[in-house]
Design a protein around this motif. Structure first.
Motif, PDB file in Angstrom:
ATOM      1  N   LEU A   1       0.597  -1.170   0.034  1.00  0.00           N
ATOM      2  CA  LEU A   1       0.046  -0.084  -0.207  1.00  0.00           C
ATOM      3  C   LEU A   1       0.764   1.411  -0.044  1.00  0.00           C
ATOM      4  CD1 LEU A   1      -2.717  -0.849   2.739  1.00  0.00           C
ATOM      5  CD2 LEU A   1      -2.661  -1.421   0.164  1.00  0.00           C
ATOM      6  N   GLY A   2       0.475   2.195  -0.642  1.00  0.00           N
ATOM      7  CA  GLY A   2       0.907   3.720  -0.453  1.00  0.00           C
ATOM      8  C   GLY A   2       1.788   3.920  -1.932  1.00  0.00           C
ATOM      9  N   ALA A   3       2.109   4.965  -1.890  1.00  0.00           N
ATOM     10  CA  ALA A   3       2.628   5.713  -2.895  1.00  0.00           C
ATOM     11  C   ALA A   3       4.253   5.093  -2.822  1.00  0.00           C
ATOM     12  CB  ALA A   3       2.940   7.227  -2.804  1.00  0.00           C
ATOM     13  N   ARG A   4       4.874   4.912  -1.902  1.00  0.00           N
ATOM     14  CA  ARG A   4       6.075   3.919  -1.709  1.00  0.00           C
ATOM     15  C   ARG A   4       5.913   2.915  -0.864  1.00  0.00           C
ATOM     16  NH1 ARG A   4      11.231   6.861   0.021  1.00  0.00           N
ATOM     17  NH2 ARG A   4      11.909   4.760  -0.691  1.00  0.00           N
ATOM     18  N   PRO A   5       5.626   1.790  -1.445  1.00  0.00           N
ATOM     19  CA  PRO A   5       5.325   0.727  -0.354  1.00  0.00           C
ATOM     20  C   PRO A   5       6.400   0.296   0.733  1.00  0.00           C
ATOM     21  CG  PRO A   5       4.647   0.100  -2.665  1.00  0.00           C
ATOM     22  CD  PRO A   5       5.421   1.453  -2.791  1.00  0.00           C
ATOM     23  N   LEU A   6       5.658  -0.280   1.699  1.00  0.00           N
ATOM     24  CA  LEU A   6       6.826  -0.505   2.977  1.00  0.00           C
ATOM     25  C   LEU A   6       7.711  -1.633   2.424  1.00  0.00           C
ATOM     26  CD1 LEU A   6       4.569  -0.552   5.994  1.00  0.00           C
ATOM     27  CD2 LEU A   6       6.361   1.001   5.501  1.00  0.00           C
ATOM     28  N   ASP A   7       7.361  -2.576   1.677  1.00  0.00           N
ATOM     29  CA  ASP A   7       8.163  -3.458   1.288  1.00  0.00           C
ATOM     30  C   ASP A   7       9.261  -3.418  -0.039  1.00  0.00           C
ATOM     31  OD1 ASP A   7       6.483  -3.973  -0.703  1.00  0.00           O
ATOM     32  OD2 ASP A   7       6.335  -6.096  -0.087  1.00  0.00           O
ATOM     33  N   GLU A   8       8.814  -2.020  -0.375  1.00  0.00           N
ATOM     34  CA  GLU A   8       9.717  -1.759  -1.818  1.00  0.00           C
ATOM     35  C   GLU A   8      11.352  -2.087  -1.538  1.00  0.00           C
ATOM     36  OE1 GLU A   8       9.263   1.904  -4.540  1.00  0.00           O
ATOM     37  OE2 GLU A   8       9.958   2.409  -2.815  1.00  0.00           O
ATOM     38  N   ASP A   9      11.868  -1.660  -0.474  1.00  0.00           N
ATOM     39  CA  ASP A   9      13.231  -1.796  -0.287  1.00  0.00           C
ATOM     40  C   ASP A   9      13.576  -2.108   1.059  1.00  0.00           C
ATOM     41  OD1 ASP A   9      12.341   0.235   1.339  1.00  0.00           O
ATOM     42  OD2 ASP A   9      13.556   1.847   0.631  1.00  0.00           O
ATOM     43  N   ARG A  10      12.633  -3.152   1.674  1.00  0.00           N
ATOM     44  CA  ARG A  10      13.148  -3.787   2.868  1.00  0.00           C
ATOM     45  C   ARG A  10      12.407  -5.115   2.922  1.00  0.00           C
ATOM     46  NH1 ARG A  10      10.292   0.760   4.733  1.00  0.00           N
ATOM     47  NH2 ARG A  10      12.174   1.555   5.942  1.00  0.00           N
ATOM     48  N   ASP A  11      13.062  -6.175   3.827  1.00  0.00           N
ATOM     49  CA  ASP A  11      12.223  -7.351   3.806  1.00  0.00           C
ATOM     50  C   ASP A  11      11.095  -7.119   5.000  1.00  0.00           C
ATOM     51  OD1 ASP A  11      13.819  -8.337   2.263  1.00  0.00           O
ATOM     52  OD2 ASP A  11      15.171  -9.643   3.488  1.00  0.00           O
ATOM     53  N   LEU A  12      10.027  -7.551   4.611  1.00  0.00           N
ATOM     54  CA  LEU A  12       8.877  -7.561   5.439  1.00  0.00           C
ATOM     55  C   LEU A  12       8.136  -8.717   5.712  1.00  0.00           C
ATOM     56  CD1 LEU A  12       6.205  -4.642   5.280  1.00  0.00           C
ATOM     57  CD2 LEU A  12       5.375  -7.023   5.396  1.00  0.00           C
ATOM     58  N   GLY A  13       7.831  -9.155   7.164  1.00  0.00           N
ATOM     59  CA  GLY A  13       7.141 -10.285   7.517  1.00  0.00           C
ATOM     60  C   GLY A  13       6.219 -10.120   8.623  1.00  0.00           C
ATOM     61  N   TYR A  14       4.902 -10.693   8.407  1.00  0.00           N
ATOM     62  CA  TYR A  14       3.901 -10.623   9.285  1.00  0.00           C
ATOM     63  C   TYR A  14       4.355 -11.734  10.597  1.00  0.00           C
ATOM     64  CZ  TYR A  14       0.676  -8.384   6.233  1.00  0.00           C
ATOM     65  OH  TYR A  14      -0.092  -7.522   5.271  1.00  0.00           O
ATOM     66  N   VAL A  15       4.061 -11.236  11.989  1.00  0.00           N
ATOM     67  CA  VAL A  15       3.910 -12.094  12.994  1.00  0.00           C
ATOM     68  C   VAL A  15       2.655 -11.894  13.815  1.00  0.00           C
ATOM     69  CG1 VAL A  15       6.636 -12.286  13.029  1.00  0.00           C
ATOM     70  CG2 VAL A  15       5.371 -10.419  13.996  1.00  0.00           C
ATOM     71  N   PRO A  16       2.167 -13.014  14.308  1.00  0.00           N
ATOM     72  CA  PRO A  16       0.973 -13.113  15.282  1.00  0.00           C
ATOM     73  C   PRO A  16       1.239 -12.323  16.335  1.00  0.00           C
ATOM     74  CG  PRO A  16       1.359 -15.311  14.355  1.00  0.00           C
ATOM     75  CD  PRO A  16       2.455 -14.247  14.123  1.00  0.00           C
ATOM     76  N   SER A  17       2.389 -12.130  16.998  1.00  0.00           N
ATOM     77  CA  SER A  17       2.643 -11.356  18.293  1.00  0.00           C
ATOM     78  C   SER A  17       4.095 -11.192  18.627  1.00  0.00           C
ATOM     79  CB  SER A  17       1.961 -12.128  19.463  1.00  0.00           C
ATOM     80  OG  SER A  17       2.695 -13.425  19.494  1.00  0.00           O
ATOM     81  N   LEU A  18       4.577 -10.446  19.515  1.00  0.00           N
ATOM     82  CA  LEU A  18       5.932 -10.256  19.914  1.00  0.00           C
ATOM     83  C   LEU A  18       6.274 -11.496  20.228  1.00  0.00           C
ATOM     84  CD1 LEU A  18       5.857  -6.803  21.415  1.00  0.00           C
ATOM     85  CD2 LEU A  18       6.590  -7.383  19.167  1.00  0.00           C
ATOM     86  N   SER A  19       5.756 -12.521  21.023  1.00  0.00           N
ATOM     87  CA  SER A  19       6.115 -13.586  21.661  1.00  0.00           C
ATOM     88  C   SER A  19       6.526 -14.884  20.572  1.00  0.00           C
ATOM     89  CB  SER A  19       4.943 -14.279  22.442  1.00  0.00           C
ATOM     90  OG  SER A  19       4.758 -13.336  23.610  1.00  0.00           O
ATOM     91  N   VAL A  20       5.621 -14.647  19.533  1.00  0.00           N
ATOM     92  CA  VAL A  20       6.031 -15.540  18.429  1.00  0.00           C
ATOM     93  C   VAL A  20       7.252 -14.901  17.555  1.00  0.00           C
ATOM     94  CG1 VAL A  20       5.420 -16.509  16.058  1.00  0.00           C
ATOM     95  CG2 VAL A  20       3.635 -16.218  17.895  1.00  0.00           C
ATOM     96  N   LEU A  21       7.407 -13.802  17.501  1.00  0.00           N
ATOM     97  CA  LEU A  21       8.664 -13.281  16.807  1.00  0.00           C
ATOM     98  C   LEU A  21       9.907 -13.511  17.839  1.00  0.00           C
ATOM     99  CD1 LEU A  21      10.244 -11.540  14.707  1.00  0.00           C
ATOM    100  CD2 LEU A  21       9.415  -9.499  16.364  1.00  0.00           C
ATOM    101  N   THR A  22       9.671 -13.380  18.871  1.00  0.00           N
ATOM    102  CA  THR A  22      10.791 -13.855  19.824  1.00  0.00           C
ATOM    103  C   THR A  22      11.164 -15.353  19.782  1.00  0.00           C
ATOM    104  OG1 THR A  22      10.172 -12.105  21.486  1.00  0.00           O
ATOM    105  CG2 THR A  22      11.664 -13.929  21.999  1.00  0.00           C
ATOM    106  N   ALA A  23      10.231 -16.249  19.631  1.00  0.00           N
ATOM    107  CA  ALA A  23      10.547 -17.438  19.461  1.00  0.00           C
ATOM    108  C   ALA A  23      11.317 -17.882  18.048  1.00  0.00           C
ATOM    109  CB  ALA A  23       9.132 -18.521  19.656  1.00  0.00           C
ATOM    110  N   VAL A  24      10.805 -17.131  17.137  1.00  0.00           N
ATOM    111  CA  VAL A  24      11.277 -17.566  15.879  1.00  0.00           C
ATOM    112  C   VAL A  24      12.874 -16.978  15.729  1.00  0.00           C
ATOM    113  CG1 VAL A  24      11.373 -16.896  13.389  1.00  0.00           C
ATOM    114  CG2 VAL A  24       9.483 -17.399  14.539  1.00  0.00           C
ATOM    115  N   LEU A  25      13.015 -15.949  16.566  1.00  0.00           N
ATOM    116  CA  LEU A  25      14.590 -15.116  16.548  1.00  0.00           C
ATOM    117  C   LEU A  25      15.310 -16.166  17.387  1.00  0.00           C
ATOM    118  CD1 LEU A  25      13.645 -11.502  17.169  1.00  0.00           C
ATOM    119  CD2 LEU A  25      14.612 -12.429  14.985  1.00  0.00           C
ATOM    120  N   GLU A  26      14.904 -16.837  18.510  1.00  0.00           N
ATOM    121  CA  GLU A  26      15.548 -17.410  19.250  1.00  0.00           C
ATOM    122  C   GLU A  26      15.980 -18.983  18.953  1.00  0.00           C
ATOM    123  OE1 GLU A  26      13.740 -17.256  23.130  1.00  0.00           O
ATOM    124  OE2 GLU A  26      14.965 -15.645  23.909  1.00  0.00           O
ATOM    125  N   ARG A  27      15.073 -19.385  18.047  1.00  0.00           N
ATOM    126  CA  ARG A  27      15.187 -21.007  17.577  1.00  0.00           C
ATOM    127  C   ARG A  27      16.473 -21.219  17.062  1.00  0.00           C
ATOM    128  NH1 ARG A  27      10.508 -21.185  14.972  1.00  0.00           N
ATOM    129  NH2 ARG A  27       9.374 -21.522  16.872  1.00  0.00           N
TER     130      ARG A  27
END
Length: 786
Positions: A560-586
């Protein structure tokens, strides 16, 4: 246990005082000293004297301490079961169960005199368990657990009390147990759970019948009140009139109030008139134990009518979040966690709003995290515990689910109103059955004392974020917040109602390939201004994790938007901060030569899927492909668990009312062996850096009551995957194949999954035949793109 009473007291005191202090009061509380003396005493008459002098020994605190000591003593069994006679754990368990029986019976002199004449020092564990296993004792224990807000345990104990009372023809005890189960549903049940009112009515009906057999009219009246409350909530006028007639026969005063209240509710709902509610509020004192709660209910309705929605900020919303959290850390069932999220959503929301009004964004995010995707944190432990379940429990679950899988298979093969209705009833019945079986599983399988998954704090997440990795959170309080290694910072507010309305409009445009360009619509422009452009101006990193809320889960926010968020960066959805932490620590096993596993088209209806899978496999030196009717469920899942990159191309369905039963048609064979359900996928032990779900609706991510996320991507992330690529809506077979071909080509060239998907979407969008975002915007990355 030998030695003098003084020596025994000296040995006991540190353990008892430690547990006592851990549960709240100081260890030098006089009642704590009395408990030490009670357990250490040799003479049962001495114990009776201590009960005379310290009635608190029969209270909740002592029961809690003895229960904790019986299960945490150094000589307690590590895997559950009865402690060995002669151990400290055995001593604590015997006293705990005996005191439970005494509390239920209300008299202990005769019992203790009888025991004192016996040469043995203490009743054996079997005798104590028998005393504690009576319906009366179980009722007392259930009531204690309710007061302590240990609802999961209370449910099991009260169900056992009702069963024991029915077996012993103790009609009064059966009625009391069923009434307490009504109370439990009111206190702990989710207001958005469609089965909650049915369960309350069922318990109330059984309580009414039991009390009639016991000739206890006051109990009949209590049961009828619970049933009346449900009928009034459902606006079932026929049931209300029937129940009022029965209530009039047993309690005229209660009937008069309820007759006025149901009439007042109808007037209030139709015209906003509160005159009847005022009368009911002022006369609620006639209702005994129900009076205070119903008076407050009337008062809230009256105040709401007078002051509008702003009054919500001043209304009581239940216990404070810290107290709720203490309760939730005892809940091991994912179903119970989701129910708690829905039941306490407003409490968390208002607490978070107060924190952000004070400028404390870390505290606000911490509160919201406690109520975000809690069920998902419990999904893997529950699914894996089923592998250890007793054979009879697994058999009961499998036999009970046969009808559900038959209905699911029929709907997959011939979708339509008739099969959808049949499946809806099958899912509703299974949800009720799963709720009961899950609680029995938690009780039956060793490991119940393992730590309950706990949400992370903002500080914990910030400490684990790599440099250049930021998180954007769209909160249900209407705030856009960025989180990085330095902590959270507020970016912009947004209008939650307007944003969710625009999201619904844009979703409809995105899923209609015959329409104009939805990314140029007013809805898309508004969402870009409100949600993505502020982040574009504030984010500085090269990697961005996104935590959406509500309807935002169905949108490709990155485009979305004139300059999309994922135009120049890696973007990923996460259900919660706890899930993100589990992925980063694994930690995951890394191979020099990656293994690719692909599963495609088990029913032969996706003519492009096989070619899509073989095209992906050619980029890997070690590739296993399972296609067509050769795909069996167990071997397919075993291969997926061993994959570094997994690709699944099959049919999928998402069910908004029952998202935990969203299904992938992953194999051939009989109905039970065809499907992987979202709730079962949590039991997988994945090693994959990437899972590609090229299946209709497989990325559909729903936010249920209380911001509880349900969807395959989140389940696969918690099962071990680092990154998942999946579509947010159903995309036709040919377009999916084109996106996947371009994606795997870019991935093989060394791009990250997010960069490869970005390149694939651009290539497909450049073709006039597939330029509409329907064909390419659905595919999104979830998790962290390695």
């Amino acid at each position: 246990m030998t030695g003098s009473a003084g020596q025994r007291e000296a040995a006991l005191a540190p353990a008892v005082q430690g547990v006592w202090a851990a549960l709240g009061p100081p260890g030098d509380d006089p009642l704590c000293a009395a408990l030490v003396a009670y357990v250490a005493a040799f003479d049962w008459r001495r114990r009776a004297d201590l009960l005379d002098a310290h009635p608190g020994l029969l209270g909740d605190r002592v029961d809690e301490v003895l229960d904790r000591l019986a299960t945490t003593a150094p000589d307690a069994p590590e895997t559950g079961g009865d402690p060995r006679p002669g151990t400290w754990a055995w001593t604590f368990a015997c006293h705990r169960d005996t005191l439970r029986f005494v509390r239920a019976r209300g008299e202990y002199r005769d019992l203790f005199d009888h025991v004192a004449d016996d040469p043995s020092e203490i009743p054996g564990i079997e005798e104590a368990a028998r005393l504690g296993g009576s319906a009366e004792a179980l009722l007392w224990r259930g009531e204690t657990l309710l007061r302590l807000r240990r609802h999961e345990e209370a449910s099991r104990v009260l169900a056992r009390a009702a069963e024991t009372a029915r077996r012993d023809a103790d009609h009064a005890a059966e009625g009391d147990a069923e009434l307490m189960l009504c109370r439990l549903e009111h206190e702990a049940g989710s207001p958005v759970d469609p089965g909650r009112l049915r369960r309350v009515v069922g318990h109330a009906q059984r309580a009414e019948a039991a009390f009639r057999r016991a000739d206890r009219p006051e109990g009949v009246a209590h049961a009828l009140v619970f049933a009346l409350g449900c009928a009034a909530d459902e606006r079932d006028d026929l049931a209300v009139r029937h129940l009022l007639d029965k209530l009039r026969a047993v309690d005229e005063a209660w009937w008069r109030w309820w007759d006025a209240y149901t009439a007042a509710l109808r007037a209030w709902a139709a015209t906003g008139d509160t005159e009847g509610l005022v009368w009911c509020r002022d006369h609620a004192h006639t209702l005994g134990p129900f009076g205070e709660g119903l008076r407050e209910s009337c008062a809230r309705k009256i105040e709401f009518s007078a002051g509008g929605a702003a009054v919500l900020d001043r209304l009581p919303t239940g216990p404070p979040p810290d107290r709720i959290e203490t309760e939730r850390l005892r809940l091991r069932s994912q179903v119970r966690q989701r129910e708690a999220s829905a039941a306490h959503f407003l409490t968390y929301l208002l607490a978070a709003r107060r924190a952000q009004d004070e400028g404390n964004w870390a505290a606000a995010l911490d509160v919201l995290e406690r109520n975000t995707s809690r069920g998902l944190l419990h999904q893997a432990p529950i699914a894996r515990r089923w592998a250890q379940a007793p054979k009879d429990l697994r058999t009961e679950a499998d036999e009970g689910n046969e009808g559900f899988f038959d209905a699911l298979a029929r709907h997959f093969d011939a979708p339509g109103p008739a099969t959808a209705k049949l499946l809806h009833h099958a899912m509703r019945d299974r949800r009720e059955r799963d709720r009961v079986l899950e609680e029995r599983l938690v009780a039956a399988v060793p490991g119940a004392d393992a730590p309950v998954p706990r949400p992370v704090t903002t500080a914990e997440v910030a400490a684990r974020l790599p440099r250049g990795h930021e998180v954007v959170l769209y909160t249900p309080t209407g705030s856009v917040v960025l989180l990085d290694r330095d902590g959270p910072r507020f970016v912009a507010p947004y209008d939650t109602d307007a944003v969710h309305a625009a999201a619904a409009r844009l979703r409809g445009l995105l899923t209609d390939p015959a329409g104009g360009d939805p990314l140029r619509s007013e809805a898309a422009r508004y969402l870009g201004r409100a949600l993505t452009e502020p982040v574009r101006g504030a984010a500085r990193g090269s990697r961005l994790s996104v935590v959406p809320t509500g309807a935002l889960w169905g949108l490709p926010l990155g485009v979305l938007g004139a300059r999309p968020l994922d135009e120049d960066r890696d973007l990923g959805y996460v259900p919660s901060l706890s899930v993100l932490t589990a992925v980063l620590e694994r930690k995951r096993l890394r191979r020099r030569v990656e293994r690719f596993v692909g599963v495609a088209d088990p029913d032969g209806s996706l003519r492009h899927a096989r070619a899509e899978l073989l095209d992906a496999a050619r980029h890997f030196a070690d590739a296993t492909t399972l296609v067509g009717d050769e795909v069996a469920l167990r071997p397919a899942l075993a291969n997926l668990e061993d994959a570094d990159v997994a690709h699944i191309a099959c049919h999928g369905l998402t069910f908004p009312d029952h998202p935990e039963y969203s299904a992938l048609r992953i194999a051939s064979g009989p109905p039970r062996a065809r499907f992987l359900l979202a709730q079962d996928a949590g039991g997988l032990r994945l090693n994959a850096r990437l899972v590609v779900l090229a299946a209709c609706h497989s990325g559909s991510s729903l936010s249920t009551g209380g911001d509880e996320y349900v969807g395959f991507p989140g389940v696969f992330l918690m099962a071990g995957a680092r990154c998942v690529v999946a579509p947010l809506w159903a995309v036709d077979d040919a377009s999916t194949a084109r996106v996947m071909s371009a994606f795997h080509e870019a991935l093989a060239a060394g791009g990250s999954p997010a960069a490869a998907l970005r390149a694939a979407r651009r290539r497909v969008a450049e073709d006039p035949a597939t330029a509409h975002p329907y064909h390419w915007a659905a595919f999104q990355t979830f998790g962290v793109s390695p």
